[in-house]
Design an enzyme around this catalytic site. Sequence first.
Site, PDB file in Angstrom:
ATOM      1  CB  SER A   1       2.360 -17.244   2.794  1.00 24.09           C
ATOM      2  OG  SER A   1       3.420 -17.118   1.873  1.00 24.09           O
ATOM      3  NE  ARG A   2      -4.863 -14.549   1.297  1.00 24.87           N
ATOM      4  CZ  ARG A   2      -4.343 -13.707   0.410  1.00 24.87           C
ATOM      5  NH1 ARG A   2      -3.144 -13.174   0.657  1.00 24.87           N
ATOM      6  NH2 ARG A   2      -4.977 -13.396  -0.687  1.00 24.87           N
ATOM      7  CG  LEU A   3       1.656 -17.715   7.172  1.00 22.47           C
ATOM      8  CD1 LEU A   3       3.113 -18.130   7.289  1.00 22.47           C
ATOM      9  CD2 LEU A   3       0.744 -18.787   7.788  1.00 22.47           C
TER      10      LEU A   3
ATOM     11  CD  GLU B   1      -3.053  -6.738  -3.807  1.00 25.07           C
ATOM     12  OE1 GLU B   1      -1.875  -6.773  -3.397  1.00 25.07           O
ATOM     13  OE2 GLU B   1      -3.417  -6.075  -4.793  1.00 25.07           O
TER      14      GLU B   1
END
Length: 540
Positions: free
Chosen positions: A514-516, A332
């Site tokens: 973006s997984r940040l 996701e």
Amino acid sequence: MWSVIRKSRRMSMTCSLLAQSLTLAYHYNSSPAIKSTCNPFSPFVSNQSSSSSVFLRPVSAPAIRAFCSKSDAMSSAQNSDSVSHLTQREAAEIDETLMGPLGFSVDQLMELAGLSVATSIAEVYKPSEYDRVLAICGPGNNGGDGLVAARHLYHFGYKPFVCYPKRTQKPLYTGLVTQLESLSIPFLSVEDLPLDFSKDFDIIVDAMFGFSFHGTPRPPFDDLLKRLLCLHGYDQTRQKRPVIVSVDIPSGWHVEEGDIGDEGIKPDMLVSLTAPKLCAKKFSGPHHFLGGRFVPPVIADKYKLCVPPYPGTSMCVRIGKAPSVDISALRENYISPEFLEEQVESDPINQFRKWFDDAIAAGLREPNAMALSTVGKDGKPSSRMVLLKGVDRDGFVWYTNYESRKACELCENPHASLLFYWDGLNRQVRVEGSVEKVSDEESEQYFHSRPRGSQIGAIVSKQSSVIPGRHVVYQQYKELEEKFSDGSLIPKPEYWGGYRLKPELFEFWQGQTSRLHDRLQYSPQEINGKRVWKINRLCP
């Protein structure tokens, strides 16, 4: 104590629609229904005919909650071979009955059909990866479904476009167009559309023709179908092509014989309405859903309809097994507001309350569910889900059996961690700390606030012990239920009570693109003899 013994309320505009419409539903078609020569429902059915095909399905569960929820993971999927399939005549007869003596209106039923299509799409194709939707709508009711679906998809976070080349000049349809225009949803002419759909769209909703369509498609729909056919040539050459979602009948297919000559479009998803039509047996795509859920018993019995039960109050249910999935490809891309230090509460208990209230307001299922992790003297961790039953300045409270595995591990090592995960908000909270038992008075008070059945269950269950079968606890439960049938006080067992985790560390996590992710950690510090919480941002 700030009590969290609250039931989450399923509150949304869409649930409101369902509550008003539980006796309704439908699907209809783009051309006049075939009029039955005999009336199977006399004496209470008139000879009134209808040009609309309606789907109705009995409500399978009384609970009202969100009609499309990831927590309901389509566990009700049923083998397609055991599901009823309607002939063209049966579908027309059902429509005729529903739209006549049973009094269903087209606008109500079209709304529910379009909502079913939109929720089916949302179950499989997430807007984070498939946001650009082109709804190609025909002139009849099937096209009306597409217009309604486009509106719902907009509110679900997609970016819909509509191609509606042969508009129906009736108030119902002009109203649907006005609704879409008010949302600034673009209408594209056939001339405006690109020859190659693969560059501009992620999803194509095929709402051109329904089950009464006959003959060869006429312009401009013949050209649109050719463009859809061209998409199949990209399977071997492109990583991703637009997926095709057909409403009730893949356009151009025969309602009973399916894709004659194997020359028609090959949709990736088929959303059947009422019950699948015979042509659905020839559908070979990965996703087959049934939409709507309101067939009255008299019709279900007459046509011996067998369809899968709907989960919760969902407007769609999968037919057949879901396709195999590459687990490594599941992901996701979270889209959330920024979570900044200057915006948070200085006290982590207050910040937790704020987020917990958000989870309640969002109607999430069991927002007080938390993963409790413990470690015994052997150093091996174990986790399980428990329910938070209270939180205050002293800590987080839950109740359990004092002879269970977690209780034994807490006796050996009185430290634990809690993890709350609120999927619908892209949030989680982790809490670490020491653990102690709550007072007997507190346990006693909570025990007698529980339903009597739960009180008996706590006595019967020797939690984590091995038993020869489930019949053992059910028999003991039945005996105690009879014993206390006079309404007398049920005594709390000595081996049952509460624990309180006294927090020593908090982490609040907000999923981001973006997984940040945002991660803010609260840890205690002594300043001038006073305990305060220091907030640090952690690298994602």
